[in-house]
Motif scaffolding. Structure first.
Motif, PDB file in Angstrom:
ATOM      1  N   ASP A   4      35.606  27.548  13.543  1.00 33.23           N
ATOM      2  CA  ASP A   4      35.877  28.903  13.056  1.00 33.23           C
ATOM      3  C   ASP A   4      36.174  28.954  11.562  1.00 33.23           C
ATOM      4  O   ASP A   4      36.708  29.934  11.058  1.00 33.23           O
ATOM      5  CB  ASP A   4      37.038  29.525  13.833  1.00 33.23           C
ATOM      6  CG  ASP A   4      38.338  28.743  13.678  1.00 33.23           C
ATOM      7  OD1 ASP A   4      38.297  27.599  13.187  1.00 33.23           O
ATOM      8  OD2 ASP A   4      39.402  29.281  14.067  1.00 33.23           O
ATOM      9  N   ALA A   5      35.805  27.898  10.842  1.00 32.84           N
ATOM     10  CA  ALA A   5      36.107  27.830   9.406  1.00 32.84           C
ATOM     11  C   ALA A   5      34.947  28.354   8.563  1.00 32.84           C
ATOM     12  O   ALA A   5      33.809  28.469   9.021  1.00 32.84           O
ATOM     13  CB  ALA A   5      36.416  26.390   9.006  1.00 32.84           C
ATOM     14  N   TRP A   6      35.279  28.686   7.302  1.00 34.39           N
ATOM     15  CA  TRP A   6      34.245  28.921   6.292  1.00 34.39           C
ATOM     16  C   TRP A   6      33.858  27.553   5.747  1.00 34.39           C
ATOM     17  O   TRP A   6      34.650  26.911   5.048  1.00 34.39           O
ATOM     18  CB  TRP A   6      34.772  29.800   5.155  1.00 34.39           C
ATOM     19  CG  TRP A   6      35.238  31.154   5.569  1.00 34.39           C
ATOM     20  CD1 TRP A   6      36.523  31.610   5.611  1.00 34.39           C
ATOM     21  CD2 TRP A   6      34.422  32.255   5.997  1.00 34.39           C
ATOM     22  NE1 TRP A   6      36.555  32.918   6.036  1.00 34.39           N
ATOM     23  CE2 TRP A   6      35.289  33.336   6.286  1.00 34.39           C
ATOM     24  CE3 TRP A   6      33.046  32.432   6.167  1.00 34.39           C
ATOM     25  CZ2 TRP A   6      34.816  34.566   6.727  1.00 34.39           C
ATOM     26  CZ3 TRP A   6      32.578  33.651   6.616  1.00 34.39           C
ATOM     27  CH2 TRP A   6      33.457  34.710   6.886  1.00 34.39           C
ATOM     28  N   ILE A   7      32.680  27.084   6.078  1.00 27.89           N
ATOM     29  CA  ILE A   7      32.183  25.816   5.546  1.00 27.89           C
ATOM     30  C   ILE A   7      31.308  26.164   4.354  1.00 27.89           C
ATOM     31  O   ILE A   7      30.229  26.754   4.503  1.00 27.89           O
ATOM     32  CB  ILE A   7      31.447  25.009   6.623  1.00 27.89           C
ATOM     33  CG1 ILE A   7      32.436  24.640   7.740  1.00 27.89           C
ATOM     34  CG2 ILE A   7      30.815  23.765   6.025  1.00 27.89           C
ATOM     35  CD1 ILE A   7      31.839  23.862   8.886  1.00 27.89           C
ATOM     36  N   ARG A   8      31.798  25.827   3.170  1.00 25.33           N
ATOM     37  CA  ARG A   8      31.310  26.417   1.925  1.00 25.33           C
ATOM     38  C   ARG A   8      30.537  25.400   1.078  1.00 25.33           C
ATOM     39  O   ARG A   8      31.107  24.447   0.549  1.00 25.33           O
ATOM     40  CB  ARG A   8      32.517  26.933   1.124  1.00 25.33           C
ATOM     41  CG  ARG A   8      32.211  27.701  -0.136  1.00 25.33           C
ATOM     42  CD  ARG A   8      33.506  28.132  -0.836  1.00 25.33           C
ATOM     43  NE  ARG A   8      34.436  28.784   0.069  1.00 25.33           N
ATOM     44  CZ  ARG A   8      34.399  30.078   0.374  1.00 25.33           C
ATOM     45  NH1 ARG A   8      33.490  30.857  -0.187  1.00 25.33           N
ATOM     46  NH2 ARG A   8      35.281  30.588   1.211  1.00 25.33           N
ATOM     47  N   ALA A  30      22.453  23.351  17.242  1.00 22.92           N
ATOM     48  CA  ALA A  30      23.697  23.496  18.004  1.00 22.92           C
ATOM     49  C   ALA A  30      24.839  23.930  17.090  1.00 22.92           C
ATOM     50  O   ALA A  30      25.659  24.783  17.459  1.00 22.92           O
ATOM     51  CB  ALA A  30      24.033  22.180  18.698  1.00 22.92           C
ATOM     52  N   ALA A  31      24.913  23.354  15.889  1.00 28.19           N
ATOM     53  CA  ALA A  31      25.961  23.734  14.937  1.00 28.19           C
ATOM     54  C   ALA A  31      25.834  25.197  14.555  1.00 28.19           C
ATOM     55  O   ALA A  31      26.845  25.904  14.417  1.00 28.19           O
ATOM     56  CB  ALA A  31      25.878  22.844  13.696  1.00 28.19           C
ATOM     57  N   ASP A  32      24.609  25.665  14.399  1.00 25.48           N
ATOM     58  CA  ASP A  32      24.401  27.061  14.032  1.00 25.48           C
ATOM     59  C   ASP A  32      24.807  27.993  15.177  1.00 25.48           C
ATOM     60  O   ASP A  32      25.320  29.089  14.944  1.00 25.48           O
ATOM     61  CB  ASP A  32      22.939  27.295  13.643  1.00 25.48           C
ATOM     62  CG  ASP A  32      22.775  28.488  12.727  1.00 25.48           C
ATOM     63  OD1 ASP A  32      23.570  28.633  11.777  1.00 25.48           O
ATOM     64  OD2 ASP A  32      21.849  29.291  12.957  1.00 25.48           O
ATOM     65  N   GLU A  33      24.606  27.554  16.403  1.00 24.92           N
ATOM     66  CA  GLU A  33      25.062  28.335  17.560  1.00 24.92           C
ATOM     67  C   GLU A  33      26.584  28.443  17.553  1.00 24.92           C
ATOM     68  O   GLU A  33      27.138  29.518  17.837  1.00 24.92           O
ATOM     69  CB  GLU A  33      24.591  27.679  18.864  1.00 24.92           C
ATOM     70  CG  GLU A  33      23.093  27.792  19.127  1.00 24.92           C
ATOM     71  CD  GLU A  33      22.724  27.117  20.446  1.00 24.92           C
ATOM     72  OE1 GLU A  33      23.447  27.312  21.440  1.00 24.92           O
ATOM     73  OE2 GLU A  33      21.727  26.376  20.460  1.00 24.92           O
ATOM     74  N   GLY A  50      25.078  25.265  10.062  1.00 22.51           N
ATOM     75  CA  GLY A  50      26.521  25.300  10.235  1.00 22.51           C
ATOM     76  C   GLY A  50      27.300  25.862   9.071  1.00 22.51           C
ATOM     77  O   GLY A  50      28.415  26.345   9.241  1.00 22.51           O
ATOM     78  N   ALA A  51      26.759  25.796   7.851  1.00 26.56           N
ATOM     79  CA  ALA A  51      27.464  26.339   6.686  1.00 26.56           C
ATOM     80  C   ALA A  51      27.365  27.856   6.673  1.00 26.56           C
ATOM     81  O   ALA A  51      26.320  28.419   7.019  1.00 26.56           O
ATOM     82  CB  ALA A  51      26.888  25.761   5.401  1.00 26.56           C
ATOM     83  N   ASN A  52      28.448  28.529   6.253  1.00 28.49           N
ATOM     84  CA  ASN A  52      28.450  29.996   6.240  1.00 28.49           C
ATOM     85  C   ASN A  52      29.225  30.573   5.060  1.00 28.49           C
ATOM     86  O   ASN A  52      29.763  31.674   5.122  1.00 28.49           O
ATOM     87  CB  ASN A  52      29.017  30.550   7.552  1.00 28.49           C
ATOM     88  CG  ASN A  52      30.489  30.179   7.754  1.00 28.49           C
ATOM     89  OD1 ASN A  52      30.991  29.227   7.170  1.00 28.49           O
ATOM     90  ND2 ASN A  52      31.160  30.932   8.608  1.00 28.49           N
ATOM     91  N   ILE A  66      25.819  16.519   7.532  1.00 32.93           N
ATOM     92  CA  ILE A  66      27.247  16.602   7.229  1.00 32.93           C
ATOM     93  C   ILE A  66      27.816  17.950   7.651  1.00 32.93           C
ATOM     94  O   ILE A  66      28.825  18.027   8.358  1.00 32.93           O
ATOM     95  CB  ILE A  66      27.491  16.352   5.725  1.00 32.93           C
ATOM     96  CG1 ILE A  66      27.221  14.882   5.378  1.00 32.93           C
ATOM     97  CG2 ILE A  66      28.920  16.744   5.339  1.00 32.93           C
ATOM     98  CD1 ILE A  66      27.126  14.615   3.887  1.00 32.93           C
ATOM     99  N   VAL A  67      27.181  19.053   7.204  1.00 30.92           N
ATOM    100  CA  VAL A  67      27.749  20.367   7.517  1.00 30.92           C
ATOM    101  C   VAL A  67      27.654  20.664   9.004  1.00 30.92           C
ATOM    102  O   VAL A  67      28.523  21.354   9.566  1.00 30.92           O
ATOM    103  CB  VAL A  67      27.095  21.498   6.682  1.00 30.92           C
ATOM    104  CG1 VAL A  67      27.325  21.284   5.198  1.00 30.92           C
ATOM    105  CG2 VAL A  67      25.625  21.672   6.992  1.00 30.92           C
ATOM    106  N   ALA A  68      26.642  20.130   9.677  1.00 29.07           N
ATOM    107  CA  ALA A  68      26.523  20.349  11.119  1.00 29.07           C
ATOM    108  C   ALA A  68      27.688  19.707  11.866  1.00 29.07           C
ATOM    109  O   ALA A  68      28.323  20.335  12.729  1.00 29.07           O
ATOM    110  CB  ALA A  68      25.191  19.806  11.630  1.00 29.07           C
ATOM    111  N   VAL A  69      27.998  18.461  11.538  1.00 30.58           N
ATOM    112  CA  VAL A  69      29.108  17.782  12.210  1.00 30.58           C
ATOM    113  C   VAL A  69      30.434  18.444  11.836  1.00 30.58           C
ATOM    114  O   VAL A  69      31.327  18.600  12.682  1.00 30.58           O
ATOM    115  CB  VAL A  69      29.113  16.279  11.881  1.00 30.58           C
ATOM    116  CG1 VAL A  69      30.360  15.597  12.449  1.00 30.58           C
ATOM    117  CG2 VAL A  69      27.860  15.605  12.431  1.00 30.58           C
ATOM    118  N   PHE A  70      30.569  18.870  10.582  1.00 32.34           N
ATOM    119  CA  PHE A  70      31.781  19.586  10.181  1.00 32.34           C
ATOM    120  C   PHE A  70      31.957  20.869  10.993  1.00 32.34           C
ATOM    121  O   PHE A  70      33.079  21.252  11.327  1.00 32.34           O
ATOM    122  CB  PHE A  70      31.736  19.923   8.688  1.00 32.34           C
ATOM    123  CG  PHE A  70      32.018  18.754   7.776  1.00 32.34           C
ATOM    124  CD1 PHE A  70      32.297  17.492   8.282  1.00 32.34           C
ATOM    125  CD2 PHE A  70      32.005  18.915   6.398  1.00 32.34           C
ATOM    126  CE1 PHE A  70      32.562  16.411   7.437  1.00 32.34           C
ATOM    127  CE2 PHE A  70      32.268  17.853   5.542  1.00 32.34           C
ATOM    128  CZ  PHE A  70      32.548  16.599   6.058  1.00 32.34           C
TER     129      PHE A  70
END
Length: 319
Positions: free
Chosen positions: A264-268, A36-39, A287-289, A254-258
């Motif tokens: 719309d953020a860069w989760i790095r 879901a986070a990746d979507e 979710g990280a990108n 963690i990154v999924a919930v973030f």
């Protein structure tokens, strides 16, 4: 409808989720949560990937007592210590990274804050970089003031970095030589100077799940769109040398919930990524990108070439 799907639909419709919902999400099934986070990531950010590198522009002898840091003068760690690097050295490394497809290059310095002379040295370095390179330049120079940030902006700096590290409540357990409000004040000064801000934290400091979510909420409140997520690398000689390293599964969660909190953020993925067996690959489908590539400040990282190959295999576009 599952809880994950219900909250995902809220986010996709442009609604912000609250702390209570994020805490609920944290305990949901991992694979469904990450999918879901990746979507959400794809919906808001597409397949763009923000890849940056850093240079340890000034190393060691830091007056602050951050318990995770090898560069603190309060602890006995075996690191190289040196003042600000020469302009030519900083410029050469920028060109090297640009030639390998890196988008951003950050000059990172130890210490509570650069003094005015050091700020001018960094400004000169940035101006020299821009004479021969188009790479975007960021600076992590500590708790600077608005005037100093304005000088950096005029020299060509596009983004400054200042990690909050953890939640406001947990911060005194991590550092006592400066405050959370000192960090907030520096971030607001950067915004006033017209520079983008990159701010996140370190996972594995002994924080709770609530601390992690509070950190992301603070980042959201500040309007930050680039959030580094570091994994603690327990450095011998620091107070956190015996902290357990978080698992890949925990980092994915963690990154999924973030991502739900910051759609719309860069989760790095930043420091410590090399400790993960898959070097962060599964986080980039959770979710990280964004990521820091190459070596970190005092520890080895992952080569740019290896990261580029992995990101291509995942369908990301670094540009």
């Amino acid at each position: 409808m599952s809880l994950i799907r219900e909250i995902k639909e809220q986010v996709l419709q442009g609604n912000q989720i609250a702390k209570a919902e994020a805490l609920q999400l944290y305990g949901e099934p991992l694979e469904e949560l990450c999918l879901a986070a990746d979507e959400i990531r794809y919906q808001f950010c597409g397949n763009r990937f923000d890849l940056c590198t850093i240079i340890n522009g000034k190393s060691g002898r830091c007056s602050e007592n951050c318990k995770y840091c090898a560069q603190s003068a309060c602890y006995h760690t075996e690191i190289e210590e040196y003042p600000l690097l020469a302009v030519e050295k900083i410029k050469e490394q920028a060109k090297y990274n640009e030639e390998r497809g890196v988008l951003r290059y950050s000059i990172v310095t130890s210490g509570k804050a650069l003094n005015d002379t050091e700020v001018e040295h960094v400004c000169e370095s940035v101006r020299e970089i821009h004479k021969e390179s188009k790479i975007k330049v960021c600076v992590s120079g500590g708790l600077l003031n608005e005037t100093q940030f304005r000088k950096l902006k005029q020299a060509g700096v596009t983004r400054v970095h200042n990690n909050l590290e953890t939640s406001r409540q947990n911060f005194p357990n991590v550092c006592t030589t400066h405050t959370y409000e000192d960090k907030i004040a520096a971030i607001r000064a950067a915004w006033k100077a017209g520079i983008e801000v990159c701010s996140g934290g370190i996972m594995g400091l002994g924080e709770t799940v609530e601390d992690r979510i509070d950190l992301a909420l603070e980042v959201r409140k500040l309007g930050v769109k680039s959030m580094p997520v570091n994994l603690l690398n327990p450095i011998p000689g620091t107070p956190y040398e015996h902290n357990p390293v978080l698992t890949t599964e925990e980092m994915r969660r963690i990154v999924a919930v973030f991502r739900f909190l910051l759609p719309d953020a860069w989760i790095r993925l930043a420091g410590g990524r090399g400790l993960l067996p898959d070097k962060g690959r599964s986080c980039f489908t959770s979710g990280a990108n964004a990521a820091i590539s190459g070596d970190m400040l005092t520890t080895a990282g992952i080569t740019i070439e290896r990261d580029m190959q992995m990101l291509g295999e995942l369908g990301y576009i670094v540009k």
